[in-house]
Motif scaffolding. Structure first.
Motif, PDB file in Angstrom:
ATOM      1  N   THR A  42       5.195  17.054 -14.390  1.00 38.66           N
ATOM      2  CA  THR A  42       3.566  17.124 -14.060  1.00 38.66           C
ATOM      3  C   THR A  42       2.671  16.310 -14.912  1.00 38.66           C
ATOM      4  N   ALA A  43       2.999  16.641 -16.337  1.00 35.46           N
ATOM      5  CA  ALA A  43       2.347  15.977 -17.121  1.00 35.46           C
ATOM      6  C   ALA A  43       2.258  14.302 -17.104  1.00 35.46           C
ATOM      7  N   VAL A  44       3.451  13.838 -16.313  1.00 36.81           N
ATOM      8  CA  VAL A  44       3.205  12.364 -16.038  1.00 36.81           C
ATOM      9  C   VAL A  44       2.706  12.150 -14.921  1.00 36.81           C
ATOM     10  N   LEU A  45       2.646  12.878 -13.875  1.00 38.10           N
ATOM     11  CA  LEU A  45       2.164  13.085 -12.661  1.00 38.10           C
ATOM     12  C   LEU A  45       0.598  12.807 -12.670  1.00 38.10           C
ATOM     13  N   ILE A  46       0.056  13.423 -13.399  1.00 39.65           N
ATOM     14  CA  ILE A  46      -1.364  13.517 -13.763  1.00 39.65           C
ATOM     15  C   ILE A  46      -2.075  12.081 -14.160  1.00 39.65           C
ATOM     16  N   PRO A  47      -1.563  11.452 -14.931  1.00 40.96           N
ATOM     17  CA  PRO A  47      -2.253  10.029 -15.161  1.00 40.96           C
ATOM     18  C   PRO A  47      -1.553   8.918 -14.033  1.00 40.96           C
ATOM     19  N   ALA A  48      -0.384   9.175 -13.817  1.00 42.48           N
ATOM     20  CA  ALA A  48       0.084   8.383 -12.394  1.00 42.48           C
ATOM     21  C   ALA A  48      -0.801   8.382 -11.333  1.00 42.48           C
ATOM     22  N   THR A  49      -1.265   9.490 -10.885  1.00 40.20           N
ATOM     23  CA  THR A  49      -2.222   9.709  -9.576  1.00 40.20           C
ATOM     24  C   THR A  49      -3.389   9.113 -10.211  1.00 40.20           C
ATOM     25  N   LEU A  50      -3.950   9.133 -11.384  1.00 42.47           N
ATOM     26  CA  LEU A  50      -5.185   8.622 -11.954  1.00 42.47           C
ATOM     27  C   LEU A  50      -5.102   7.187 -11.791  1.00 42.47           C
ATOM     28  N   LEU A  51      -4.173   6.535 -12.144  1.00 39.42           N
ATOM     29  CA  LEU A  51      -3.815   5.288 -12.359  1.00 39.42           C
ATOM     30  C   LEU A  51      -3.819   4.746 -10.851  1.00 39.42           C
ATOM     31  N   GLN A  52      -3.302   5.332 -10.024  1.00 40.56           N
ATOM     32  CA  GLN A  52      -2.903   5.027  -8.311  1.00 40.56           C
ATOM     33  C   GLN A  52      -4.492   4.952  -7.866  1.00 40.56           C
ATOM     34  N   VAL A  53      -5.469   5.729  -8.255  1.00 41.35           N
ATOM     35  CA  VAL A  53      -6.773   5.779  -7.544  1.00 41.35           C
ATOM     36  C   VAL A  53      -7.620   4.737  -8.227  1.00 41.35           C
ATOM     37  N   LEU A  54      -7.248   4.368  -9.601  1.00 40.89           N
ATOM     38  CA  LEU A  54      -8.060   3.370 -10.423  1.00 40.89           C
ATOM     39  C   LEU A  54      -7.621   1.906  -9.859  1.00 40.89           C
ATOM     40  N   TYR A  55      -6.457   1.977  -9.439  1.00 33.94           N
ATOM     41  CA  TYR A  55      -5.872   0.611  -9.153  1.00 33.94           C
ATOM     42  C   TYR A  55      -6.394   0.369  -7.706  1.00 33.94           C
ATOM     43  N   THR A  56      -6.356   1.471  -6.633  1.00 35.62           N
ATOM     44  CA  THR A  56      -7.061   1.272  -5.419  1.00 35.62           C
ATOM     45  C   THR A  56      -8.434   0.984  -5.630  1.00 35.62           C
ATOM     46  N   TRP A  57      -9.209   1.471  -6.334  1.00 32.64           N
ATOM     47  CA  TRP A  57     -10.508   1.145  -6.565  1.00 32.64           C
ATOM     48  C   TRP A  57     -10.597  -0.127  -6.936  1.00 32.64           C
ATOM     49  N   TRP A  58      -9.825  -0.705  -8.030  1.00 28.74           N
ATOM     50  CA  TRP A  58      -9.921  -2.004  -8.596  1.00 28.74           C
ATOM     51  C   TRP A  58      -9.536  -3.041  -7.243  1.00 28.74           C
ATOM     52  N   ARG A  59      -8.652  -2.717  -6.549  1.00 26.78           N
ATOM     53  CA  ARG A  59      -7.956  -3.861  -5.600  1.00 26.78           C
ATOM     54  C   ARG A  59      -9.239  -3.920  -4.524  1.00 26.78           C
ATOM     55  N   LYS A 112       0.736  -1.213   0.130  1.00 23.00           N
ATOM     56  CA  LYS A 112       0.060   0.131  -0.045  1.00 23.00           C
ATOM     57  C   LYS A 112       1.107   1.256  -0.148  1.00 23.00           C
ATOM     58  N   MET A 113       2.051   1.201   0.584  1.00 22.37           N
ATOM     59  CA  MET A 113       2.764   2.386   0.871  1.00 22.37           C
ATOM     60  C   MET A 113       3.481   2.615  -0.587  1.00 22.37           C
ATOM     61  N   LEU A 114       3.914   1.647  -1.132  1.00 25.16           N
ATOM     62  CA  LEU A 114       4.548   1.721  -2.571  1.00 25.16           C
ATOM     63  C   LEU A 114       3.327   2.435  -3.401  1.00 25.16           C
ATOM     64  N   VAL A 115       2.040   1.862  -3.366  1.00 22.75           N
ATOM     65  CA  VAL A 115       0.959   2.345  -4.218  1.00 22.75           C
ATOM     66  C   VAL A 115       0.753   3.962  -3.919  1.00 22.75           C
ATOM     67  N   ASP A 116       0.719   4.346  -2.528  1.00 25.56           N
ATOM     68  CA  ASP A 116       0.714   5.561  -2.287  1.00 25.56           C
ATOM     69  C   ASP A 116       1.485   6.731  -2.581  1.00 25.56           C
ATOM     70  N   PHE A 117       2.895   6.169  -2.624  1.00 28.02           N
ATOM     71  CA  PHE A 117       3.975   7.150  -3.198  1.00 28.02           C
ATOM     72  C   PHE A 117       4.399   7.007  -4.435  1.00 28.02           C
ATOM     73  N   LEU A 118       3.839   6.026  -5.311  1.00 28.15           N
ATOM     74  CA  LEU A 118       4.265   5.766  -6.761  1.00 28.15           C
ATOM     75  C   LEU A 118       3.998   7.094  -7.582  1.00 28.15           C
ATOM     76  N   PRO A 119       3.117   7.872  -7.486  1.00 30.35           N
ATOM     77  CA  PRO A 119       3.011   9.005  -8.516  1.00 30.35           C
ATOM     78  C   PRO A 119       4.074  10.039  -7.924  1.00 30.35           C
ATOM     79  N   ILE A 120       4.297  10.163  -7.043  1.00 32.15           N
ATOM     80  CA  ILE A 120       5.445  11.224  -6.308  1.00 32.15           C
ATOM     81  C   ILE A 120       6.727  10.724  -6.880  1.00 32.15           C
TER      82      ILE A 120
END
Length: 192
Positions: A27-44, A2-10
């Motif tokens: 920053t352009a890469v941060l936006i989809p990385a943060t979206l993927l983090q949220v989607l992964y958390t929802w999926w999991r 979970k900690m890795l997923v939380d810190f992955l976008p940064i």
């Protein structure tokens, strides 16, 4: 994990910035990385923490402004806004809640199953978090205002994480002192 997923976008933001020295691209890469983090958390887990949703919203708004206007100043405000929102949430937390949560601080709600502390101690811990978040947000403004962009990027990852780690240790020591005795005062020689 979970900690890795939380810190992955940064981490992605940090790596892209250091490879390119381009804050807008990072920053352009941060936006989809943060979206993927949220989607992964929802999926999991089939739920997403409010903190992740607030962070995603701020990354999209401030990161989007950074990318669209090609101005890194917007994304530099994100840590400050997040920390100050946390400060407000911790400060106002005793005002909301249903059932067992009514009147309790956010710290107490998160930790009372693991630690038993007097109400005054929970209040002090909660106010300490409010002060910490306000100070960390202000420190972010200071760093991005008076230091180089690269220094700010390093501070965003290492400085903020390190300060948070030290603060958590200090809070743990304070809690241990009060939890070990079950009251708000350490024992004196007369009542040991």
């Amino acid at each position: 994990m979970k900690m890795l997923v939380d810190f992955l976008p940064i981490l992605v933001f940090f790596v892209v910035y250091h490879l390119t020295k381009d804050l807008v691209l990072a920053t352009a890469v941060l936006i989809p990385a943060t979206l993927l983090q949220v989607l992964y958390t929802w999926w999991r887990h089939r739920r997403v923490e409010k903190m992740h949703l607030v962070t995603l919203a701020l990354v999209v708004v401030l990161g989007g402004a950074t990318v669209m206007l090609q101005d890194g100043e917007f994304i530099k405000w994100k840590p400050t806004v997040v920390n100050w929102l946390f400060a407000v949430a911790f400060l106002l937390s005793p005002l909301w809640g249903r059932g067992d949560g009514a009147g309790k601080t956010l710290v107490q709600r998160m930790m009372e199953k693991s630690v038993s502390l007097p109400a005054q101690v929970w209040s002090r811990l909660n106010l300490a978090w409010v002060g910490f978040f306000v100070a960390l947000g202000a420190l972010n403004v200071f760093v991005f205002t008076y230091y180089s962009e690269e220094t700010w990027v390093n501070f965003k990852l290492f400085g903020m994480l390190g300060l948070t780690f030290l603060f958590v240790i200090a809070q743990g020591l304070y809690m241990a002192r009060h939890a070990a005795h079950g009251d708000d005062h350490p024992p004196t020689k007369g009542n040991q």
